[in-house]
Structures are given as structure tokens and as C-alpha cells.
Design an enzyme around this catalytic site. Structure first.
Site, PDB file in Angstrom:
ATOM      1  N   THR A 195       0.832  -1.205   0.000  1.00  0.00           N
ATOM      2  CA  THR A 195       0.000   0.000   0.000  1.00  0.00           C
ATOM      3  C   THR A 195       0.866   1.254   0.000  1.00  0.00           C
ATOM      4  O   THR A 195       0.620   2.189  -0.772  1.00  0.00           O
ATOM      5  CB  THR A 195      -0.964  -0.034   1.213  1.00  0.00           C
ATOM      6  OG1 THR A 195      -1.952  -1.038   0.964  1.00  0.00           O
ATOM      7  CG2 THR A 195      -1.646   1.299   1.414  1.00  0.00           C
ATOM      8  N   ASN A 219      -6.193  -9.013  -7.446  1.00  0.00           N
ATOM      9  CA  ASN A 219      -6.250  -9.684  -6.146  1.00  0.00           C
ATOM     10  C   ASN A 219      -7.568 -10.408  -5.871  1.00  0.00           C
ATOM     11  O   ASN A 219      -7.603 -11.341  -5.083  1.00  0.00           O
ATOM     12  CB  ASN A 219      -5.994  -8.681  -5.015  1.00  0.00           C
ATOM     13  CG  ASN A 219      -6.934  -7.491  -5.068  1.00  0.00           C
ATOM     14  OD1 ASN A 219      -7.139  -6.915  -6.148  1.00  0.00           O
ATOM     15  ND2 ASN A 219      -7.501  -7.095  -3.949  1.00  0.00           N
ATOM     16  N   SER A 270       4.936  -6.417  -2.193  1.00  0.00           N
ATOM     17  CA  SER A 270       4.673  -6.598  -0.765  1.00  0.00           C
ATOM     18  C   SER A 270       5.224  -7.944  -0.328  1.00  0.00           C
ATOM     19  O   SER A 270       4.892  -8.977  -0.906  1.00  0.00           O
ATOM     20  CB  SER A 270       3.165  -6.548  -0.523  1.00  0.00           C
ATOM     21  OG  SER A 270       2.870  -7.034   0.768  1.00  0.00           O
ATOM     22  N   HIS A 290       4.731  -9.826   2.360  1.00  0.00           N
ATOM     23  CA  HIS A 290       3.900 -10.843   3.038  1.00  0.00           C
ATOM     24  C   HIS A 290       2.976 -11.589   2.076  1.00  0.00           C
ATOM     25  O   HIS A 290       2.284 -12.520   2.484  1.00  0.00           O
ATOM     26  CB  HIS A 290       3.112 -10.240   4.207  1.00  0.00           C
ATOM     27  CG  HIS A 290       1.927  -9.410   3.828  1.00  0.00           C
ATOM     28  ND1 HIS A 290       0.652  -9.910   3.791  1.00  0.00           N
ATOM     29  CD2 HIS A 290       1.810  -8.110   3.486  1.00  0.00           C
ATOM     30  CE1 HIS A 290      -0.197  -8.964   3.452  1.00  0.00           C
ATOM     31  NE2 HIS A 290       0.478  -7.858   3.255  1.00  0.00           N
ATOM     32  N   CYS A 349      -8.543  -6.566   1.895  1.00  0.00           N
ATOM     33  CA  CYS A 349      -8.188  -5.160   2.035  1.00  0.00           C
ATOM     34  C   CYS A 349      -9.378  -4.237   2.023  1.00  0.00           C
ATOM     35  O   CYS A 349      -9.285  -3.101   2.449  1.00  0.00           O
ATOM     36  CB  CYS A 349      -7.205  -4.761   0.952  1.00  0.00           C
ATOM     37  SG  CYS A 349      -5.652  -5.587   1.201  1.00  0.00           S
TER      38      CYS A 349
END
Lengths: 390, 390
Positions: A72, A151, A201, A203, A328
Site C-alpha cells: 500500500t 487480487n 509486498s 507478506h 483489504c
């Protein structure tokens, strides 16, 4: 009760060796990379090693790697930073209707600051309308931001073609790619794809949370989002999260070495679950690309007549953890913008479950999931709808 | 070679239990707090527990805790976020001449955006000129940002008095405190001190890097710095760093339980080293408050005739790790603004060493440090200055 985690697109459980690397770095390389002494140099070495690895995976320079707190922040930094740096050059921004909130919301904000935002639509499978994109790019276009893998529904955009198309139409238009769902799963060459900025990202690929990367072409300027002590060449202030970065390095190595094998595994999982569900449960359908296409780790299925959240909790009671759309935006009680964008009818906006697969997913688990799905879906339809969908 | 780390103000080595908590949380509570299922709820529980602990330590509500990537982001978020939210109300900002770069640079940026920035001076010990502050606050003043403990020289500002003074002069002026060097070492009550926004960094008190906190009074609005998926009530988007926050919780518990004991230990260290150096090495002097005052963990000493960086590396060769000024600005080849602000003469801007003490610092180590300091200072003065300072 057995626990089956099928929400890997929300976040992965880090590799054991990642958790160990983080803990070891916390104790052993605890120096501040900005400190001039040996402890600082040791910490800085980890940053350098990780930048080297990332640069090899992306085909860029180690100096083009910036560390952030996650995907983000990387998306915000790329978009807001570029717009601040070049606001006098051009004012038109282009993105797609299926981007992550960290891109769409940032563009919404920029709209309030006088930028013109053009949102390109997608087809039923979530693929960008390339003709519309080509038409939209003009001499006023500063930035095009397109995600690599979606996503929610797993659509894979042809970023090489998009990059080529952008630069052909206007060589001064910058190209940002949100690669949060693809990095570590699909090979990416920033040069070949004409990418100027790319977000990652940790993770999402078995690395630690709180760590992200922004690749920034060395010839592209961005203004900082966060001001301070001049770390990372003045582009991103704040003491670097060295242990998190040490953990990400392990995750990069793993992803690089196991990419093909894992993708094949994810694909097997996706085909198996998709076949089991679509064949055995009536009134179900895939959101997004056909099961044989799209990202192998994401499968989005609509269950007519059942609210996502209800089915999610029914599965949870059986130890199965999935997502309704994306984690998210689950805090917000809004229907999926992605499902609207691919043209789902009103009644099919709120019945989707995202299954996302990981290294530990097994076909045995998925067989159990398919059984429970059938059982719960039938039950819910019977009781909540008086058997209308029986 | 023995290694003696005296750069705790740059970053601490996390507690073993902190490193373990991070590693355990990475493996066990790997869910995304935004996920609606049990794994998400388990992750969210860690956030809630940590917010509870922090709220008790600060005397605020758990809902007033926002997680960030560190102290620099917290400072930026507080200042930029507040200015964006209230830019129509007032346009004057006040800070001090000894703030951290993450405050000063942010204010410099805001100056380019039309805000008026008023910088209040400090005395020889680094204490804020309260009279000047009182005079500067007017009905146009939106924000006063003052750090609690100075990172280079350890001056402790009377934030309770400053908070009272601000609200007395203009109740609508907001008060931000950079508590990065004080949280976990000094008790802070945000209510008693009239603090609206307060910044914390976990790695300064034996917590993990990459984790920070912003306390924000619930009645104060800030615009986000980072847009996205609506996490943390829409104020700070991005998946929360749950394992890092789990580690910070351990560090909070430790700090809360050991504050007095550790402060007494730091004070003993500071008195011992300061006496040893000032008594045995000529032409040395304390920068900032008298040794008996100021933060117990920070001691800044000037060594006339020797460049900080040279002495730093001489000490490094003996296994002693210290800082010249602050790590956070060591990347930039500028002289310390803090030492200028306290009125050091030109020749005393570049000869300071910051010693900062931690839980593992021992008097035995400091005795060795004092010996090596004497030896190296004498040597350097002899060779580099032809004995002028003998």
C-alpha cells in the site's frame, strides 16, 4: 478441528526460515544502517544483499530498489510521489476499474487536487480494454497505473504489451505496475515491460508483514511521501526495517527457486477445486478468467442466492478460511468494485468467495472443502431461500 | 574483540522475548486482521491487546492508537495529516530549532505549500524559550510540535507546561509531541499534557524496527498520508504489521515494569562516563543539559580539536560503537543543527560524540570506554594537531 487456510492472497504464513531470519537479524544485526560504525555497516549489508537479489529478479539496478512498509505504501509513494514531482508537466492519469483500493483511492484523492483521472474498463474476464487505453493516452498523460495480477479474481494483465503500447503512444508517460499479487509468482522484467515504477509486498510471498518494495527507474523522479533523515537517498525517510528486509531476502530466494513448481501446484489446486464445485454445486460460476487462465493461486466463485459473508462464516465453522472479495476492503461494507467492473449483474455482486492457494494447500484439503461447500451451500439455500435454488 | 554498543538512541537490540514474540506471531497469528474469519480475528486480537496496553501507558483510549511503520512516519502523519485536514482554519505552524529531521523537514515542505513556519529557539541546555513560544502563538496558529527528549543532547522539555501554555493562549491550537526518545523511558500522560498527537517508535525501547505508533486524540482530524483499503478507520491504509506489533507489546510491558530501575541504571552510566571523561580528558565539555539533568540515557560530549567522525572511527577500531550527533542525519554531510541551536561556536559544531546507554551497558564497559577515549583523544590531538591540545 482441522484448519484449512485458503486466504493466501490476503496474507501468507511466512516460511519458517523467514521467521528465523527475522528473529536472528533482530538480535544480531540490530544496528541502525545510518550509523557510521560497524553495527551500522552490518545492517546496511543486509539492505545491499536484498537489493542485489531483488534487482536480479526484476532486471534492474540495485540502486533502483526502495524499501517501504508494504504494498500500500509502495503504491501511494509511486503515484503520489510521481504526481508531485511532475505536476507541472502533465495532469492526466490513467488506471483501470479493477485496481486495488491503494491505487483507486489514491487516484480519487489526486482528482480532488486537480488531476484528471481516466478509468479504463475491463472485459468479463477482467482483461483491460487495450483499445480504450491506447485512445486515452495523449500528450497530457503523465501516468498509467495497471496492476499485474488482480487480487480478487486473478486476471493477469499483459503488462509487456501494455508497457509497449504506452511508450509507443507517448514516451514521456510513466508506467506504474502494482505487482503485489504477482511478484514471486510470475517472472517480471521491468526493462522488457517498460515499467518505471513497480510495487511489491513481502507478506504476499511468504515474507514478513510490514515490508514492501518500490522499484523506481533511476531516471524517474518522485517526491517523498515521508520526510526526514535522508535515508534511502532522501526518497523514503525513516530507519529501515532491517530484520523484515532480511526475512524478505529469504522469501525472495525461495520464490525464485520454487516459482515453477509452486505455480504448477497452485494450478492443480485451482483446477481441482473449480471442477469439484462447478460440477457438483448448481448455480455456481467463476468470476474472472476461465479456470485454465488467470493467476494459478486465485479462484473466485459466485454462489447464486447466498451472501458471501454468510457462506464465509459457514465455512469458518468447518475450519475453512476464505475471503469474500479482498481482505483489504472487507472493512468497508461496499460491494466489490471488481465484480461490478467485470459486468456482474446486481444479484451476482455479493455472492462471491475467493479461494486462494498456497504451498501448504493439499488436494485432500480441497476435497474436504468441496464436500463442505456442497453441504453448506445446499443447507443455506434451503433455509435462507426456502429452497428456491435447490 | 570486545564490542561495546553505546548507540542505543539510534536503535536498541530488541529483547530476546520481543524477537521470539515476533517469530511466533509470524507463524501462529499470520492472518490478515482485515480477514473476516478466525485467522483474521486472531490477528486483530493482537492489535487490540497492544492498543489496550499503549492506552494505559499514555492515559488515552485504545481507539486513539494508530499503528505506523515507525517514528518518522508517525511524525509525518501527524503534521502533514493535520495540516491537510485543517488548512482552511489556520496556517501558522510552530516548532523548535532542535527537532528531529522528520519534523523539521516536514515543516520545510509545508513552508513550500504556503504554511508559515515559526521556529522557536532554545537556550544553551536545549530548553525551549517558553516566553518566545507564548508570544508566537496567536489565533492563526494551527499546530505546535515539540519533541519530548532531544535525540542528540538529551534535553527534556517540560511538555506539561508547554501543553498548558499552548491551550491557554489558543485552545484551538493543536499540540504534537515527538516522544520517540522518551516513550518507555519517561511516563507520559497525554491528557495531563494537553497532547493531541504523539509519536512513538518501537525500536527505541527494545521493540522491533518497522513499527511505530501515532496517538491521535479522537476529536482531532487528520487526513491520511497513505490511501487504500480503509484499515485503521481509514486513517492509515495497509495491512498492519501484526508480528511487529506483537513484539512491541512485549517491549511495552517490559518498559512499563522496568522504567524506574532502567532510568536509575542509565543515570549511573551517564554520571560515571561524564565524570571520567570531563575529569581526565582536557578540553572536553558537555553539549546540552548538565550531566545531572536531561535524559539519563543520552550524553553528548564535545572533544575540542577532533572531528567527530575521526574519533568515532578510532573508537570503532577498539570495538566501541557511538554516534556523531544522530544516526538519522548521518547520511547527510551537514553539521548538527542541534549544536548550532544551543549556540555552540563554529569550532564546536563538529567535535561531538553522542554516547547513549542501554540495559546491557555496564560500568566495567564504561571504564574501558573512558580509558580508550583518553588514549585515542590524546593520540589524535598529538598527531592531527601537532600537540596543540596536549
Amino acid at each position: 478441528m482441522k484448519e484449512i487456510y485458503l486466504d493466501y492472497a490476503a496474507t501468507t504464513r511466512p516460511l519458517q526460515e523467514v521467521a528465523e531470519a527475522v528473529a536472528v537479524s533482530m538480535i544480531n544485526t540490530y544496528g541502525n544502517p545510518s550509523s557510521l560504525h560497524k553495527k551500522g555497516v552490518e545492517a546496511e549489508t543486509i539492505l545491499k544483499e536484498t537489493s542485489d537479489k531483488l534487482s536480479k529478479m526484476l532486471g534492474c539496478l540495485a540502486d533502483e530498489i526502495i524499501y517501504t512498509s508494504g504494498g500500500t505504501e509502495s503504491n501511494n509513494m509511486a503515484i503520489l510521489g510521481l504526481c508531485a514531482a511532475y505536476k507541472r508537466r502533465a495532469h492526466k492519469l490513467i488506471t483501470s476499474s479493477v485496481e486495488h483500493p491503494s491505487v483507486l483511492e489514491t487516484f480519487k484523492y489526486l482528482q480532488t487536487q486537480g488531476f484528471e483521472v481516466c478509468i479504463i474498463g475491463v472485459d468479463k474476464e477482467g482483461m483491460l480494454d487495450l483499445e480504450a487505453l491506447q485512445k486515452a493516452i495523449d500528450k497530457e498523460t503523465l501516468l498509467v497505473s495497471i496492476m499485474h495480477v488482480n487480487n480478487e479474481i486473478g486476471t493477469v494483465q499483459d503488462i509487456e504489451r501494455i508497457g509497449g503500447l504506452i511508450k509507443q503512444k507517448n514516451k514521456d508517460t510513466f508506467f506504474h505496475v502494482d505487482a503485489v499479487q504477482s511478484f514471486g509468482k510470475a517472472p517480471i522484467s521491468v526493462k522488457k515491460c517498460n515499467i518505471d515504477l513497480l510495487s511489491i509486498s513481502a507478506h504476499k510471498f511468504y515474507g514478513p508483514r510490514g515490508v514492501g518494495v518500490l522499484y523506481k527507474n533511476k531516471d524517474v523522479r518522485i517526491n517523498p511521501l515521508i520526510y526526514g533523515g535522508g535515508q534511502q537517498k532522501g526518497i523514503r525517510a525513516g530507519t529501515e526495517n532491517v530484520p523484515g528486509i532480511a526475512g524478505m531476502l529469504k522469501a525472495c530466494n525461495y520464490a525464485d527457486q520454487n516459482m515453477e513448481r509452486l505455480n504448477a501446484h497452485y494450478r492443480t489446486c485451482k483446477m481441482y477445486l473449480s471442477d469439484s464445485v462447478l460440477e457438483h454445486i448448481p448455480d455456481t460460476f467463476i468470476n474472472g478468467p476461465d479456470k485454465s487462465k488467470g493467476a494459478p493461486h486465485i479462484l473466485n466463485i459466485g454462489f447464486r442466492g447466498i451472501k458471501s459473508e454468510v457462506l464465509l462464516h459457514a465455512l469458518e465453522s468447518k475450519g475453512i478460511y476464505v475471503s469474500s472479495g479482498s481482505a483489504c476492503s472487507s472493512n468497508k461494507k461496499v460491494k466489490s468494485t471488481v465484480l461490478s467492473a467485470i459486468g456482474n449483474k446486481k444479484e451476482d455482486l455479493d455472492n462471491a468467495i475467493r479461494f486462494s492457494f498456497g504451498m501448504d494447500t493439499s488436494l485432500e484439503e480441497l476435497s474436504y472443502v468441496a464436500d463442505k461447500l456442497e453441504e453448506q451451500v445446499m443447507l443455506l439455500r434451503k433455509y435462507t431461500l426456502g429452497g428456491r435454488h435447490k
